[in-house]
Design a protein around this motif. Structure first.
Motif, PDB file in Angstrom:
ATOM      1  N   VAL A  52      43.905  34.770  36.707  1.00 24.13           N
ATOM      2  CA  VAL A  52      42.484  34.465  36.862  1.00 24.13           C
ATOM      3  C   VAL A  52      41.946  35.338  37.997  1.00 24.13           C
ATOM      4  O   VAL A  52      42.524  35.368  39.089  1.00 24.13           O
ATOM      5  N   ILE A  53      40.863  36.060  37.718  1.00 26.33           N
ATOM      6  CA  ILE A  53      40.207  36.903  38.724  1.00 26.33           C
ATOM      7  C   ILE A  53      38.869  36.270  39.069  1.00 26.33           C
ATOM      8  O   ILE A  53      38.000  36.132  38.204  1.00 26.33           O
ATOM      9  N   ASP A  54      38.713  35.851  40.316  1.00 25.67           N
ATOM     10  CA  ASP A  54      37.454  35.241  40.755  1.00 25.67           C
ATOM     11  C   ASP A  54      36.557  36.326  41.338  1.00 25.67           C
ATOM     12  O   ASP A  54      36.755  36.769  42.468  1.00 25.67           O
ATOM     13  N   ALA A  55      35.569  36.741  40.540  1.00 21.84           N
ATOM     14  CA  ALA A  55      34.606  37.746  40.981  1.00 21.84           C
ATOM     15  C   ALA A  55      33.227  37.119  41.165  1.00 21.84           C
ATOM     16  O   ALA A  55      32.210  37.801  41.078  1.00 21.84           O
ATOM     17  N   SER A  56      33.216  35.816  41.428  1.00 21.59           N
ATOM     18  CA  SER A  56      31.954  35.092  41.557  1.00 21.59           C
ATOM     19  C   SER A  56      31.575  34.926  43.024  1.00 21.59           C
ATOM     20  O   SER A  56      32.322  35.301  43.925  1.00 21.59           O
ATOM     21  N   ARG A  58      48.971  34.455  38.567  1.00 20.29           N
ATOM     22  CA  ARG A  58      48.382  35.137  39.723  1.00 20.29           C
ATOM     23  C   ARG A  58      46.875  34.898  39.738  1.00 20.29           C
ATOM     24  O   ARG A  58      46.206  34.961  38.706  1.00 20.29           O
ATOM     25  N   VAL A  59      46.363  34.630  40.934  1.00 16.48           N
ATOM     26  CA  VAL A  59      44.933  34.476  41.147  1.00 16.48           C
ATOM     27  C   VAL A  59      44.481  35.570  42.100  1.00 16.48           C
ATOM     28  O   VAL A  59      45.114  35.795  43.134  1.00 16.48           O
ATOM     29  N   VAL A  60      43.400  36.266  41.740  1.00 19.01           N
ATOM     30  CA  VAL A  60      42.854  37.322  42.582  1.00 19.01           C
ATOM     31  C   VAL A  60      41.462  36.908  43.033  1.00 19.01           C
ATOM     32  O   VAL A  60      40.620  36.529  42.212  1.00 19.01           O
ATOM     33  N   TYR A  61      41.248  36.986  44.342  1.00 14.42           N
ATOM     34  CA  TYR A  61      39.957  36.632  44.920  1.00 14.42           C
ATOM     35  C   TYR A  61      39.263  37.902  45.413  1.00 14.42           C
ATOM     36  O   TYR A  61      39.694  38.512  46.387  1.00 14.42           O
ATOM     37  N   THR A  70      50.856  33.138  42.852  1.00 17.23           N
ATOM     38  CA  THR A  70      50.605  34.219  43.803  1.00 17.23           C
ATOM     39  C   THR A  70      49.102  34.428  43.924  1.00 17.23           C
ATOM     40  O   THR A  70      48.416  34.633  42.910  1.00 17.23           O
ATOM     41  N   ALA A  71      48.583  34.369  45.145  1.00 20.88           N
ATOM     42  CA  ALA A  71      47.163  34.595  45.401  1.00 20.88           C
ATOM     43  C   ALA A  71      46.986  35.935  46.108  1.00 20.88           C
ATOM     44  O   ALA A  71      47.710  36.253  47.051  1.00 20.88           O
ATOM     45  N   VAL A  72      46.019  36.728  45.656  1.00 25.89           N
ATOM     46  CA  VAL A  72      45.768  38.065  46.186  1.00 25.89           C
ATOM     47  C   VAL A  72      44.306  38.174  46.584  1.00 25.89           C
ATOM     48  O   VAL A  72      43.416  37.797  45.811  1.00 25.89           O
TER      49      VAL A  72
END
Length: 337
Positions: free
Chosen positions: A229-233, A251-254, A275-277
């Protein structure tokens, strides 16, 4: 030369300012195209955090998504740069500290940021001065629109790299703005099944027109296993929602930033072995973005809704939409108009 100058929150004018001079190790660039970014809007409204932390102050010249042609070179610069079409890094480290020496100049404590931090003049002007070390040459297959999309593309590519997207993965992108759509394009180009979640029907309909596998609101999002999940909000609640949605061991990308703190339960992070990035800048992704644009693997030009002149920038920063603009989220500026 003409330049867009922001003198305070919602206060601006087009000024006649002295053109830049190519100092040692620097070049002067005729700017051909500049993207208007959400960061620019935050400076316009006065909400940008750097204003409150002392890293930026008015007056300032915005513009960090740009491309142009080198027209002058200072001492120590190979004259072969003159005449080349280029874009450049936004993050300009000191070059001496531990982080810079390790190749992490984009998180240098003492860095300048073009059009953003420490008063480094941005590209919303007819010319821009830059250190030659920050330049990236553009091949002929990367036109002006693509050239000014390299910087946001670098952020998006880094997000997809952080998500370690592989062919067949199912990826959910939160926020169908410019960065979210670019991340979705990069993920799709790597063979992933890509979905986007947003709030605005208009933005979701536009995202759907680009050929992604699904576009959803939070209310109708299907219960599917999301490998990444990519959080681009910019919504404060979505970082926690991203963690809730991602598969265990995913993996979660912030990359999106909210205007207020976003809280994540680290117990869930650990118990799901996620894994958070975090992604700050495009710097390590610029070269890869140019390569993908040049090859045609990713073509984000439909995201550009209109190209305007300097005189129209204030209206766009205030939330206006140029007459005749397309449906894409990005507005470009040609300072020569």
């Amino acid at each position: 030369m003409r330049a867009f100058v922001l003198s305070g929150p919602r206060e601006f004018e087009i000024q006649d300012v002295a053109p830049p001079v190519a100092a040692a190790g620097h070049v002067v660039i005729d700017v051909a195209r500049v993207g208007v970014c959400g960061t620019d809007v935050e400076f316009y409204t006065g909400e940008m955090q750097y204003l409150h932390e002392g890293h930026a102050e008015y007056p300032l010249r915005l513009g960090h998504e740009w491309m142009g042609t080198v027209v002058a070179a200072g001492d120590g610069v190979d004259p072969g740069w003159i005449g080349r079409r280029v874009t450049g890094d936004t993050m300009l480290g000191c070059g001496r500290c531990r982080r810079c020496l390790a190749g992490h100049q984009h998180v240098c404590e003492f860095r300048d940021e073009v059009g953003i931090r420490n008063g480094f003049p941005g590209a919303l002007a007819e010319q821009l001065a830059m250190p030659v070390s920050a330049l990236h040459a553009l091949p002929d297959t990367v036109d002006d629109r693509l050239g000014a999309l390299v910087e946001p593309g670098g952020n998006a590519l880094r997000s997809v790299r952080g998500a370690e997207v592989s062919e067949g993965d199912r990826v959910l992108v939160l926020g169908p703005g410019t960065i979210g759509l670019l991340a979705a394009m990069f993920a799709q180009s790597q063979g992933a099944e890509v979905h986007l979640m947003g709030r605005s029907r208009r933005s979701l309909d536009y995202a759907g027109s680009l050929g992604f596998d699904g576009v959803w609101t939070d209310g109708d999002l299907p219960e599917l296993p999301w490998d990444a999940v990519i959080d681009a909000s910019n919504a404060p609640a979505l970082p926690a929602r991203a963690l809730d949605l991602v598969e265990p061991s995913g993996r979660v990308v912030y990359i999106g930033l909210a205007g207020s703190p976003s809280l994540v339960d680290t117990r869930m992070l650990a118990l799901k072995d996620v894994t958070a990035v975090g992604v700050l800048s495009a710097s390590p992704g610029l070269a890869g973005t140019i390569d993908r644009y040049a090859s045609g693997a990713v073509d984000p030009r439909p995201l550009v809704a209109a190209t305007i002149g300097l005189d129209e920038v204030g209206d766009v920063l205030a939330g206006g939409r140029p007459e005749g603009a397309g449906l894409g989220p990005k507005i470009h500026v040609d300072p020569r108009r």
